[in-house]
Design an enzyme around this catalytic site. Sequence first.
Site, PDB file in Angstrom:
ATOM      1  N   TYR A   1     -81.588  -4.655 -20.752  1.00  0.00           N
ATOM      2  CA  TYR A   1     -80.295  -4.867 -20.113  1.00  0.00           C
ATOM      3  C   TYR A   1     -80.040  -6.285 -19.614  1.00  0.00           C
ATOM      4  O   TYR A   1     -78.975  -6.851 -19.837  1.00  0.00           O
ATOM      5  CB  TYR A   1     -80.140  -3.898 -18.929  1.00  0.00           C
ATOM      6  CG  TYR A   1     -78.993  -4.263 -18.016  1.00  0.00           C
ATOM      7  CD1 TYR A   1     -77.671  -4.115 -18.432  1.00  0.00           C
ATOM      8  CD2 TYR A   1     -79.222  -4.800 -16.751  1.00  0.00           C
ATOM      9  CE1 TYR A   1     -76.612  -4.473 -17.610  1.00  0.00           C
ATOM     10  CE2 TYR A   1     -78.169  -5.163 -15.924  1.00  0.00           C
ATOM     11  CZ  TYR A   1     -76.866  -5.005 -16.359  1.00  0.00           C
ATOM     12  OH  TYR A   1     -75.829  -5.377 -15.555  1.00  0.00           O
TER      13      TYR A   1
ATOM     14  N   GLY B   1     -76.954 -13.923 -11.808  1.00  0.00           N
ATOM     15  CA  GLY B   1     -76.571 -13.899 -10.397  1.00  0.00           C
ATOM     16  C   GLY B   1     -75.272 -14.636 -10.197  1.00  0.00           C
ATOM     17  O   GLY B   1     -75.155 -15.799 -10.582  1.00  0.00           O
TER      18      GLY B   1
ATOM     19  N   ASN C   1     -87.563 -16.508  -8.464  1.00  0.00           N
ATOM     20  CA  ASN C   1     -86.927 -15.282  -8.969  1.00  0.00           C
ATOM     21  C   ASN C   1     -87.983 -14.184  -8.951  1.00  0.00           C
ATOM     22  O   ASN C   1     -89.060 -14.356  -9.495  1.00  0.00           O
ATOM     23  CB  ASN C   1     -86.446 -15.561 -10.402  1.00  0.00           C
ATOM     24  CG  ASN C   1     -86.064 -14.304 -11.164  1.00  0.00           C
ATOM     25  OD1 ASN C   1     -86.247 -14.223 -12.368  1.00  0.00           O
ATOM     26  ND2 ASN C   1     -85.520 -13.329 -10.489  1.00  0.00           N
ATOM     27  N   GLY C   2     -87.672 -13.068  -8.294  1.00  0.00           N
ATOM     28  CA  GLY C   2     -88.630 -11.963  -8.281  1.00  0.00           C
ATOM     29  C   GLY C   2     -88.580 -11.187  -6.993  1.00  0.00           C
ATOM     30  O   GLY C   2     -87.556 -11.188  -6.289  1.00  0.00           O
TER      31      GLY C   2
ATOM     32  N   CYS D   1     -81.609 -12.733 -10.374  1.00  0.00           N
ATOM     33  CA  CYS D   1     -81.493 -14.161 -10.075  1.00  0.00           C
ATOM     34  C   CYS D   1     -82.026 -15.017 -11.234  1.00  0.00           C
ATOM     35  O   CYS D   1     -82.799 -14.545 -12.059  1.00  0.00           O
ATOM     36  CB  CYS D   1     -82.232 -14.586  -8.807  1.00  0.00           C
ATOM     37  SG  CYS D   1     -81.654 -13.754  -7.332  1.00  0.00           S
TER      38      CYS D   1
HETATM   39  P1  AMP Z   1     -74.437   3.242 -13.132  1.00  0.00           P
HETATM   40  O1  AMP Z   1     -72.957   3.143 -13.269  1.00  0.00           O
HETATM   41  O2  AMP Z   1     -74.892   3.203 -11.694  1.00  0.00           O
HETATM   42  O3  AMP Z   1     -75.020   4.406 -13.878  1.00  0.00           O
HETATM   43  O4  AMP Z   1     -75.032   1.917 -13.767  1.00  0.00           O
HETATM   44  C1  AMP Z   1     -75.326   1.827 -15.111  1.00  0.00           C
HETATM   45  C2  AMP Z   1     -74.665   0.646 -15.742  1.00  0.00           C
HETATM   46  O5  AMP Z   1     -74.888  -0.535 -14.983  1.00  0.00           O
HETATM   47  C3  AMP Z   1     -75.248   0.415 -17.101  1.00  0.00           C
HETATM   48  O6  AMP Z   1     -74.179   0.472 -18.013  1.00  0.00           O
HETATM   49  C4  AMP Z   1     -75.871  -0.947 -17.094  1.00  0.00           C
HETATM   50  O7  AMP Z   1     -75.248  -1.763 -18.060  1.00  0.00           O
HETATM   51  C5  AMP Z   1     -75.616  -1.496 -15.714  1.00  0.00           C
HETATM   52  N1  AMP Z   1     -76.874  -1.715 -14.982  1.00  0.00           N
HETATM   53  C6  AMP Z   1     -78.046  -1.101 -15.116  1.00  0.00           C
HETATM   54  N2  AMP Z   1     -78.945  -1.574 -14.219  1.00  0.00           N
HETATM   55  C7  AMP Z   1     -78.316  -2.502 -13.503  1.00  0.00           C
HETATM   56  C8  AMP Z   1     -78.692  -3.341 -12.426  1.00  0.00           C
HETATM   57  N3  AMP Z   1     -79.926  -3.305 -11.918  1.00  0.00           N
HETATM   58  N4  AMP Z   1     -77.765  -4.171 -11.920  1.00  0.00           N
HETATM   59  C9  AMP Z   1     -76.518  -4.190 -12.425  1.00  0.00           C
HETATM   60  N5  AMP Z   1     -76.090  -3.429 -13.446  1.00  0.00           N
HETATM   61  C10 AMP Z   1     -76.976  -2.583 -13.976  1.00  0.00           C
END
Ligand code: AMP
Length: 466
Positions: free
Chosen positions: A255, A30, A105-106, A2
């Site tokens: 990220y 978000g 946010n948190g 968020c």
């Molecule tokens: P996954 O496909 O479940 O392994 O998610 C990893 C991918 O999602 C990575 O390429 C990240 O760029 C992205 N990612 C990592 N953490 C998050 C998060 N908390 N929320 C949304 N996207 C994420």
Amino acid sequence: MCGIAAYYSRNEENAAASVVTELYAQQHRGQESGGIAASNGREITVRKAMGYIKEGISGEDLKRLSGRLAIGHVRYPTRGTSDLAMTQPYVIETLSGPIYAIASNGDIVNYEEVAGELRVKGVHFSSKNDGELLGRFIVYYHEREGMEIADAIRLLMRRIKGAYSAVFIARDHLYIFRDGWGFRPLTIGQTADGDVAAASESCAMDLMRCENMREVEPGEVVVVTPSKTYFLSAEDGLIKPVFPIRRHCVFELIYFARPDSSQFGEYVYDVRHKIGARLAAYDEFDADVVVPVPDSANFIAMGYASAKGIPFNMGLIRNHYVGRTFIRPDQNSRDEGVRQKFNPLKDFFNNKRVVLVDDSIVRGTTIRKLVRMVKAVGAREVYLRIGSPPVTHSCYYGIDTPDKETLIANLMNVDEICAYIGADSLKYLTIDDLAKCVKQSDRFCYACFNGNYPLPRTAEQRGSAC
Ligand code: AMP
């Protein structure tokens, strides 16, 4: 996750328009829903909508949202239902009308405990959202126990444990505050006209043309009144919150944040570049091309490529209009989402040895599909390099990580993950090397990688984070 924003204009009655601009710059934090609350000094008007902020808040809405002071929020659903009732800002009505509003946010770790105490005192909640808890806490101690608002916020900092960066309106006053650990980012600044702006990310503040900009200190309360701005540090006042150590979220740098933001004393792009260079030092082989998983791994891949002297290129193209595949409810739709989101360049990968770089692996969905995709269009070898350590633990402080049981690094070792994904080799950044990519490594939280939680959860059932 968020994002939050606030604006206090000294001369114009249209602070909400500035907040829309700030939220627009933070839409990556978000996309599910968003909202704005504006105060004309006597009462607060609010507008919330599902979807993107520019689509949800119309010109007509902005006319209704008149006032010199406004706050706003973009929501990334972590837990809790996906509807407007969970969307912030929260407006708190009292007998004097709608005079308080909050956006935060948190993620609060002792939500149930604090909400329970307030319920016993007769406070009612309309949702399980963390923002509402923060707002009702302040309003209760101010209205019913006669505390100054800044003191009620200080008391909140002693009692409420977890991550919260927040903006709070009380009639014509704006309060900007951040938890003592400094988990989530929060920046403030002032324009040449004396307007005051605040936002989760500094990229939003750039658009506000602030002359001076800085992060709100962990435990600090900034108070903006119609005539002045003052800063109360954690040590000021009668109620002194006790803060052990800072714990900034390192995953924001890896990220979540935009690369053009600076957070926790770091330029986000610069940290990502350093991460890439560290990863490059693990390898002695040669390869034909370094390709990022766009957009989050772009700077990590650039850092890798320039350190190794291997050409960098965008072999995968991302469709920016496909929303987050990560939060889709079932595996099939997550798989299909990845296919819609990324497409390889034709004849680009033919017979190439590719270093494929991503920022993180959570469930393994994205990268497994991508490695197959890249091989299907001709890549000879795919060496997968990840700009973070293995994600083995869930986050309780605002990053949406699924339950431990679905984290691939919690289920398999690196060789097994490599085989499952179908890569020719797989290397993650180590925690030690990640720590070397930031200036003050002991000020960061690495709990999603090592399970060292700075704050334990005190109750099983949480409110809904944001
Ligand atoms: P996954 O496909 O479940 O392994 O998610 C990893 C991918 O999602 C990575 O390429 C990240 O760029 C992205 N990612 C990592 N953490 C998050 C998060 N908390 N929320 C949304 N996207 C994420």
